[in-house]
Design an enzyme around this catalytic site. Structure first.
Site, PDB file in Angstrom:
ATOM      1  N   LEU A   2      12.172   0.545   0.571  1.00 28.46           N
ATOM      2  CA  LEU A   2      13.309   1.014   1.178  1.00 28.46           C
ATOM      3  C   LEU A   2      14.677   0.882   0.442  1.00 28.46           C
ATOM      4  CD1 LEU A   2      12.975  -0.815   4.842  1.00 28.46           C
ATOM      5  CD2 LEU A   2      12.101   1.533   4.162  1.00 28.46           C
ATOM      6  N   HIS A  36       1.707  -7.118   4.538  1.00 27.60           N
ATOM      7  CA  HIS A  36       1.138  -6.829   3.552  1.00 27.60           C
ATOM      8  C   HIS A  36      -0.319  -7.730   3.182  1.00 27.60           C
ATOM      9  CE1 HIS A  36       0.617  -5.864  -0.752  1.00 27.60           C
ATOM     10  NE2 HIS A  36       0.253  -7.117  -0.978  1.00 27.60           N
TER      11      HIS A  36
HETATM   12  C1  GAR Z   1      -1.958  -2.767   6.304  1.00 31.23           C
HETATM   13  O1  GAR Z   1      -3.209  -3.506   5.708  1.00 31.23           O
HETATM   14  C2  GAR Z   1      -0.976  -3.380   5.511  1.00 31.23           C
HETATM   15  O2  GAR Z   1      -0.890  -4.674   5.227  1.00 31.23           O
HETATM   16  C3  GAR Z   1      -0.850  -2.511   4.408  1.00 31.23           C
HETATM   17  O3  GAR Z   1      -1.212  -1.274   4.734  1.00 31.23           O
HETATM   18  C4  GAR Z   1      -1.999  -1.196   5.919  1.00 31.23           C
HETATM   19  C5  GAR Z   1      -1.796  -0.625   6.890  1.00 31.23           C
HETATM   20  O4  GAR Z   1      -2.883  -0.338   7.833  1.00 31.23           O
HETATM   21  N1  GAR Z   1       0.428  -2.644   3.791  1.00 31.23           N
HETATM   22  C6  GAR Z   1       0.807  -2.662   2.488  1.00 31.23           C
HETATM   23  O5  GAR Z   1      -0.077  -2.550   1.637  1.00 31.23           O
HETATM   24  C7  GAR Z   1       2.220  -2.693   2.111  1.00 31.23           C
HETATM   25  N2  GAR Z   1       2.365  -3.120   0.494  1.00 31.23           N
HETATM   26  P1  GAR Z   1      -2.553   0.086   9.113  1.00 31.23           P
HETATM   27  O6  GAR Z   1      -2.097   1.576   9.058  1.00 31.23           O
HETATM   28  O7  GAR Z   1      -3.986   0.326   9.765  1.00 31.23           O
HETATM   29  O8  GAR Z   1      -1.666  -0.570  10.194  1.00 31.23           O
END
Ligand code: GAR
Length: 212
Positions: free
Chosen positions: A92, A108
């Site tokens: 962001l 995360h």
């Molecule tokens: C989640 O595991 C989240 O922690 C990660 O993306 C995935 C989304 O899953 N985020 C990151 O890696 C941020 N750096 P979802 O769409 O099934 O909620």
């Protein structure tokens, strides 16, 4: 607490928030879901729940400053008290960060500050750690940086692949993220631009480690 959720992908964390709201264990109201990707499955989930969606795409070569302005404008129109990044894979810029100081959180899939970025589970596996997990933190201008609110631990098993590890981490994300949102909504966790803490006099409950 009026909440806008930013998503880029399938939206399992968004679903976990909806489920917790249904079960009355999360005192939030999702007033909008915003994505940088028009094909994010999370948008369909929001629509099926009657929640307004917006797409603010960022394509190669696009002006990132302009994208940040439009994103902030679209999110602001939804008048959120809290913004939740649930699998939103963009950093962001100032318009949102300055418009909602200390009111943006992210989930995360690693125990930050270890393994930030877009492949937390893969990186933990490659790093050879025996314990990883997930983190909910206040968003700042960095990649998965900002004050840590809560974490949950997940063991790395000998036969784990990035996918199996990510799946077990997500089980914990789906518990931790709605719980943190609830604690912010009810004032048990206080966020402001400078600190993450709990109401004066309370024991420090900012670190929440659910049982495995
Ligand atoms: C989640 O595991 C989240 O922690 C990660 O993306 C995935 C989304 O899953 N985020 C990151 O890696 C941020 N750096 P979802 O769409 O099934 O909620």
């Amino acid at each position: 607490m009026n909440t806008v959720v930013l998503v880029s992908g399938r939206g399992s964390n968004l679903k976990a928030i909806f489920d917790a709201i249904d079960q009355r264990s999360c005192a939030a109201k999702i007033v909008g879901v915003v994505s940088d990707r028009s094909n994010a499955a999370a948008l369909d989930l929001a629509t099926s729940r009657g929640v307004p969606t917006r797409v603010v795409p960022l394509r190669k070569g696009d002006d990132r400053n302009l994208w940040n302005e439009v994103l902030a404008s679209e999110v602001s129109k939804l008048e959120p008290e809290l913004i939740v990044l649930a699998g939103f894979m963009r950093v962001l810029g100032p318009p949102l960060l300055e418009g909602f100081p200390g009111r943006i959180i992210n989930v995360h899939p690693a125990l930050l500050p270890a393994f930030p970025g877009h492949s937390g589970a893969r990186d933990a596996l490659d790093g050879g750690v025996r314990i990883t997990g997930c983190t909910v933190h206040v968003v700042d201008s960095g990649v998965d940086t900002g004050p840590i609110i809560a974490q949950a631990a997940v063991p790395v098993l000998a036969d784990d692949t990035a996918d199996t590890l990510q799946a077990r981490i997500q089980v914990q994300e789906h518990r931790l993220l709605p719980r943190v949102i609830h604690e912010i909504a009810t004032g048990s966790i206080q966020l402001d631009p400078l600190r993450v803490g709990t109401p004066a006099g309370d024991e420090d409950r900012s670190l929440v480690v659910p049982e495995l």
